[in-house]
Scaffold this active site. Structure first.
Site, PDB file in Angstrom:
ATOM      1  N   ARG A 104      -2.298   4.332   0.097  1.00 25.03           N
ATOM      2  CA  ARG A 104      -3.043   3.692  -1.505  1.00 25.03           C
ATOM      3  C   ARG A 104      -4.539   4.284  -0.756  1.00 25.03           C
ATOM      4  O   ARG A 104      -5.434   4.683   0.114  1.00 25.03           O
ATOM      5  CB  ARG A 104      -3.615   1.852  -1.060  1.00 25.03           C
ATOM      6  CG  ARG A 104      -3.730   1.988  -2.541  1.00 25.03           C
ATOM      7  CD  ARG A 104      -3.618  -0.402  -2.691  1.00 25.03           C
ATOM      8  NE  ARG A 104      -4.545  -1.008  -1.769  1.00 25.03           N
ATOM      9  CZ  ARG A 104      -5.272  -2.018  -2.171  1.00 25.03           C
ATOM     10  NH1 ARG A 104      -5.021  -2.225  -3.251  1.00 25.03           N
ATOM     11  NH2 ARG A 104      -6.048  -2.190  -1.177  1.00 25.03           N
ATOM     12  N   THR A 108      -9.327   5.107  -5.127  1.00 21.28           N
ATOM     13  CA  THR A 108      -8.402   5.314  -6.611  1.00 21.28           C
ATOM     14  C   THR A 108      -7.726   4.096  -6.622  1.00 21.28           C
ATOM     15  O   THR A 108      -7.124   3.580  -7.966  1.00 21.28           O
ATOM     16  CB  THR A 108      -8.297   6.399  -7.094  1.00 21.28           C
ATOM     17  OG1 THR A 108      -6.961   6.393  -5.957  1.00 21.28           O
ATOM     18  CG2 THR A 108      -8.483   7.794  -7.152  1.00 21.28           C
ATOM     19  N   ASP A 200      -5.904  -6.713   5.158  1.00 21.16           N
ATOM     20  CA  ASP A 200      -5.109  -5.896   5.451  1.00 21.16           C
ATOM     21  C   ASP A 200      -3.664  -5.943   6.072  1.00 21.16           C
ATOM     22  O   ASP A 200      -3.332  -6.184   7.312  1.00 21.16           O
ATOM     23  CB  ASP A 200      -6.067  -4.597   6.212  1.00 21.16           C
ATOM     24  CG  ASP A 200      -4.906  -3.397   6.239  1.00 21.16           C
ATOM     25  OD1 ASP A 200      -3.494  -2.757   6.404  1.00 21.16           O
ATOM     26  OD2 ASP A 200      -5.416  -2.056   5.606  1.00 21.16           O
ATOM     27  N   ASP A 203      -3.333  -3.696   9.125  1.00 17.96           N
ATOM     28  CA  ASP A 203      -3.754  -3.561  10.357  1.00 17.96           C
ATOM     29  C   ASP A 203      -3.966  -4.590  11.454  1.00 17.96           C
ATOM     30  O   ASP A 203      -4.170  -4.465  12.316  1.00 17.96           O
ATOM     31  CB  ASP A 203      -5.403  -3.095   9.772  1.00 17.96           C
ATOM     32  CG  ASP A 203      -6.060  -1.992   9.067  1.00 17.96           C
ATOM     33  OD1 ASP A 203      -5.467  -0.961   9.976  1.00 17.96           O
ATOM     34  OD2 ASP A 203      -7.289  -2.460   8.589  1.00 17.96           O
TER      35      ASP A 203
HETATM   36  C1  PRP Z   1      -1.035  -1.365   1.514  1.00 21.79           C
HETATM   37  C2  PRP Z   1       0.405  -2.418   1.319  1.00 21.79           C
HETATM   38  C3  PRP Z   1       0.767  -1.455   0.543  1.00 21.79           C
HETATM   39  C4  PRP Z   1      -0.475  -1.215  -1.054  1.00 21.79           C
HETATM   40  C5  PRP Z   1      -0.107  -2.586  -1.657  1.00 21.79           C
HETATM   41  O1  PRP Z   1      -0.695  -0.269   2.090  1.00 21.79           O
HETATM   42  O2  PRP Z   1       1.069  -2.258   2.960  1.00 21.79           O
HETATM   43  O3  PRP Z   1       2.033  -0.867   0.887  1.00 21.79           O
HETATM   44  O4  PRP Z   1      -1.752  -1.741   0.232  1.00 21.79           O
HETATM   45  O5  PRP Z   1      -1.298  -2.533  -2.570  1.00 21.79           O
HETATM   46  P1  PRP Z   1      -1.405  -2.044  -4.024  1.00 21.79           P
HETATM   47  O6  PRP Z   1       0.178  -2.653  -4.804  1.00 21.79           O
HETATM   48  O7  PRP Z   1      -2.485  -2.051  -4.134  1.00 21.79           O
HETATM   49  O8  PRP Z   1      -0.489  -0.911  -4.272  1.00 21.79           O
HETATM   50  P2  PRP Z   1      -1.391   0.732   2.805  1.00 21.79           P
HETATM   51  O9  PRP Z   1      -1.965   2.103   1.959  1.00 21.79           O
HETATM   52  O10 PRP Z   1      -2.683  -0.213   3.019  1.00 21.79           O
HETATM   53  O11 PRP Z   1      -1.128   1.181   3.819  1.00 21.79           O
HETATM   54  P3  PRP Z   1      -0.626   0.949   5.609  1.00 21.79           P
HETATM   55  O12 PRP Z   1       0.498   0.181   5.533  1.00 21.79           O
HETATM   56  O13 PRP Z   1      -0.252   2.136   6.054  1.00 21.79           O
HETATM   57  O14 PRP Z   1      -1.867   0.101   6.072  1.00 21.79           O
HETATM   58  N1  URA Z   2      -2.987  -4.290   1.245  1.00 15.93           N
HETATM   59  C1  URA Z   2      -3.140  -5.185   1.719  1.00 15.93           C
HETATM   60  O1  URA Z   2      -2.878  -4.560   3.433  1.00 15.93           O
HETATM   61  N2  URA Z   2      -3.489  -6.188   1.715  1.00 15.93           N
HETATM   62  C2  URA Z   2      -3.906  -6.428   0.537  1.00 15.93           C
HETATM   63  O2  URA Z   2      -4.652  -7.591   0.184  1.00 15.93           O
HETATM   64  C3  URA Z   2      -3.993  -5.080  -0.046  1.00 15.93           C
HETATM   65  C4  URA Z   2      -3.786  -4.150  -0.131  1.00 15.93           C
END
Ligand code: PRP
Ligand code: URA
Length: 209
Positions: A104, A108, A200, A203
């Site tokens: 993400r 944006t 997160d 993380d």
């Molecule tokens: C997080 C989560 C989803 C996304 C959800 O991933 O695991 O994939 O955000 O958000 P959305 O519904 O607004 O799209 P992130 O982009 O943080 O990446 P990561 O899993 O690599 O940490």
């Molecule tokens: N991605 C995450 O990991 N946590 C949230 O709350 C939203 C997006």
């Protein structure tokens, strides 16, 4: 209420979710509980899969058993969806795993695709998209878009926590895709995080926060 939204209110699921929400839960425990909760949600998400009868010989005599009729694909969204794979495979050891890489954009909040090695033609009849968080719904919707362009016929989303915004976005874009969650939370904050959520998910699993 979205007709295709299933919230798992099982006491064990709610107990495990509370461990994940706790900010003091360390990554090792967090990963363990994500795996366990994913296994529970997979049981719910596969409750309506078709089976075929198979003759079977028990130590006592003949019987008719059942086996899954379809090939199942697990589609974890990298990175955070990775933690759900092991639990899902415990329930579906024969499943194929196809990774989709999306992150993400922090500014944006739009999903950016960085990994996709799907073969030319679909190899499975049912796709279970795995991602703990359904926040704005952008990542889940983009993944279902990719799977439909690939030719996937039957797709389900399996997550841990959703925001109303994400559930609405995914179900408006793809009303045929049922959503399985352990909780539907209140809202998103101004950074796009689910409130109260669990923070997160990537993380917290991988110790990168
Ligand atoms: C997080 C989560 C989803 C996304 C959800 O991933 O695991 O994939 O955000 O958000 P959305 O519904 O607004 O799209 P992130 O982009 O943080 O990446 P990561 O899993 O690599 O940490
Ligand atoms: N991605 C995450 O990991 N946590 C949230 O709350 C939203 C997006």
């Amino acid at each position: 209420m979205v007709p295709q939204l299933h919230i798992c209110n099982h006491p064990l699921a709610q107990h495990k979710l509370t461990i994940l929400r706790n900010q003091n839960t360390e990554p090792k425990k967090f990963r363990e509980v994500v795996r366990e909760l994913a296994a529970m949600l997979i049981v719910e998400a596969t409750a309506d899969l078709p089976t075929i009868d198979v003759p079977i010989t028990t130590p006592i005599g003949e019987a008719v058993g059942k086996k899954l009729a379809d090939n199942i694909g697990l589609i974890p969204i990298l990175r955070a969806g990775l933690g759900m794979v092991e639990g899902a495979l415990e329930m579906l050891p024969q499943a194929e795993v196809w990774h989709i890489g999306l992150y993400r954009d922090e500014r944006t909040l739009r999903p950016v695709e960085y990994y996709n090695k799907l073969p030319v033609h679909p190899t499975v009849q049912v796709c279970l998209v795995l991602d703990p968080m359904l926040a704005t719904g952008g990542s889940a919707t983009a993944t279902v878009d990719i799977l439909k362009r690939w030719g996937a016929q039957r797709i389900k989303f399996v997550g841990l926590i959703g925001a109303p915004e994400g559930v609405r976005r995914l179900s408006e874009a793809h009303p045929d895709v049922p959503i399985y969650l352990a909780a539907l939370d209140e809202r998103l904050n101004d950074k796009g995080y689910i409130v109260p959520g669990l923070g997160d998910a990537g993380d917290r699993q991988f110790g990168t926060g």
